[in-house]
Design a protein around this motif. Structure first.
Motif, PDB file in Angstrom:
ATOM      1  N   GLN A  31      -7.088 -12.147 -34.247  1.00  0.00           N
ATOM      2  CA  GLN A  31      -7.083 -13.612 -34.287  1.00  0.00           C
ATOM      3  C   GLN A  31      -8.071 -14.194 -33.275  1.00  0.00           C
ATOM      4  O   GLN A  31      -8.826 -15.112 -33.599  1.00  0.00           O
ATOM      5  N   SER A  32      -8.097 -13.644 -32.062  1.00  0.00           N
ATOM      6  CA  SER A  32      -9.025 -14.173 -31.059  1.00  0.00           C
ATOM      7  C   SER A  32     -10.479 -13.932 -31.454  1.00  0.00           C
ATOM      8  O   SER A  32     -11.351 -14.766 -31.191  1.00  0.00           O
ATOM      9  N   GLN A  33     -10.759 -12.820 -32.108  1.00  0.00           N
ATOM     10  CA  GLN A  33     -12.119 -12.567 -32.593  1.00  0.00           C
ATOM     11  C   GLN A  33     -12.480 -13.550 -33.695  1.00  0.00           C
ATOM     12  O   GLN A  33     -13.627 -14.015 -33.760  1.00  0.00           O
ATOM     13  N   GLU A  60      -2.245  -7.631 -42.558  1.00  0.00           N
ATOM     14  CA  GLU A  60      -2.110  -7.635 -41.101  1.00  0.00           C
ATOM     15  C   GLU A  60      -1.648  -6.259 -40.665  1.00  0.00           C
ATOM     16  O   GLU A  60      -0.719  -5.703 -41.231  1.00  0.00           O
ATOM     17  N   GLU A  61      -2.313  -5.707 -39.652  1.00  0.00           N
ATOM     18  CA  GLU A  61      -1.954  -4.398 -39.123  1.00  0.00           C
ATOM     19  C   GLU A  61      -1.863  -4.489 -37.606  1.00  0.00           C
ATOM     20  O   GLU A  61      -2.381  -5.424 -37.003  1.00  0.00           O
ATOM     21  N   ILE A  62      -1.247  -3.495 -36.995  1.00  0.00           N
ATOM     22  CA  ILE A  62      -1.199  -3.440 -35.537  1.00  0.00           C
ATOM     23  C   ILE A  62      -2.588  -3.090 -35.023  1.00  0.00           C
ATOM     24  O   ILE A  62      -3.269  -2.214 -35.562  1.00  0.00           O
ATOM     25  N   TYR A  63      -3.010  -3.793 -33.992  1.00  0.00           N
ATOM     26  CA  TYR A  63      -4.295  -3.521 -33.335  1.00  0.00           C
ATOM     27  C   TYR A  63      -4.025  -2.501 -32.247  1.00  0.00           C
ATOM     28  O   TYR A  63      -3.418  -2.810 -31.232  1.00  0.00           O
ATOM     29  N   PHE A  64      -4.428  -1.264 -32.447  1.00  0.00           N
ATOM     30  CA  PHE A  64      -4.048  -0.180 -31.556  1.00  0.00           C
ATOM     31  C   PHE A  64      -4.652  -0.300 -30.163  1.00  0.00           C
ATOM     32  O   PHE A  64      -4.105   0.247 -29.213  1.00  0.00           O
ATOM     33  N   ARG A  68      -0.075  -5.865 -28.708  1.00  0.00           N
ATOM     34  CA  ARG A  68       0.417  -7.247 -28.775  1.00  0.00           C
ATOM     35  C   ARG A  68      -0.351  -8.055 -29.810  1.00  0.00           C
ATOM     36  O   ARG A  68       0.085  -9.114 -30.229  1.00  0.00           O
ATOM     37  N   LYS A  69      -1.506  -7.555 -30.204  1.00  0.00           N
ATOM     38  CA  LYS A  69      -2.364  -8.274 -31.160  1.00  0.00           C
ATOM     39  C   LYS A  69      -2.259  -7.657 -32.543  1.00  0.00           C
ATOM     40  O   LYS A  69      -1.800  -6.541 -32.707  1.00  0.00           O
ATOM     41  N   ARG A  70      -2.716  -8.402 -33.523  1.00  0.00           N
ATOM     42  CA  ARG A  70      -2.753  -7.930 -34.901  1.00  0.00           C
ATOM     43  C   ARG A  70      -4.194  -7.925 -35.396  1.00  0.00           C
ATOM     44  O   ARG A  70      -5.020  -8.729 -34.962  1.00  0.00           O
ATOM     45  N   LEU A  71      -4.468  -7.028 -36.297  1.00  0.00           N
ATOM     46  CA  LEU A  71      -5.799  -6.886 -36.876  1.00  0.00           C
ATOM     47  C   LEU A  71      -5.712  -7.346 -38.324  1.00  0.00           C
ATOM     48  O   LEU A  71      -4.843  -6.906 -39.075  1.00  0.00           O
ATOM     49  N   TYR A  72      -6.606  -8.229 -38.720  1.00  0.00           N
ATOM     50  CA  TYR A  72      -6.583  -8.801 -40.063  1.00  0.00           C
ATOM     51  C   TYR A  72      -7.769  -8.290 -40.862  1.00  0.00           C
ATOM     52  O   TYR A  72      -8.869  -8.151 -40.339  1.00  0.00           O
TER      53      TYR A  72
END
Length: 85
Positions: A31-33, A60-64, A68-72
Motif C-alpha cells: 500500500q505504501s508503495q 492480497e498476500e502477506i509481505y514477507f 505487518r504489510k500486505r502485498l497487492y
C-alpha cells in the motif's frame, strides 16, 4: 487492461483504475508503495484497494519482508497471458 478487467472496472472510481494500472505496470506492490507510485493519499489508495478487491481483480498476500504489510497484485485472470501460440 484485459477484457475481463474492462468489464469489472467500467464504473470504478478513477483512483481504483489508477491503482489497477499501476499494479499492471509495476507488478506486486504494498500500500505504501502504491501511495508513492500513484501520488494518491493513503486513504484514497485504501479505498481503491477495497474497490478492486470487491471486484475480484486484485489479490492480497502477506509481505514477507514486513508481515505487518500486505502485498497487492492483479489476480491471475486479469494478468496478461504470456502464452505462445
Amino acid at each position: 487492461m484485459a477484457p475481463d478487467a474492462n468489464e469489472h472496472l467500467a464504473d470504478a472510481p478513477p483512483s481504483a483504475k489508477l491503482v489497477y494500472k499501476t499494479l499492471e505496470y509495476e507488478g506486486e506492490l504494498t500500500q505504501s508503495q502504491l501511495v508513492d507510485e500513484t501520488l494518491l493519499s493513503a486513504r484514497t489508495v485504501r479505498y481503491a484497494l477495497t474497490e478492486l478487491q470487491d471486484r475480484d481483480v486484485i489479490c492480497e498476500e502477506i509481505y514477507f519482508a514486513d508481515a505487518r504489510k500486505r502485498l497487492y497484485s492483479l489476480t491471475s485472470a486479469d494478468e496478461s497471458s504470456e502464452t505462445t501460440g
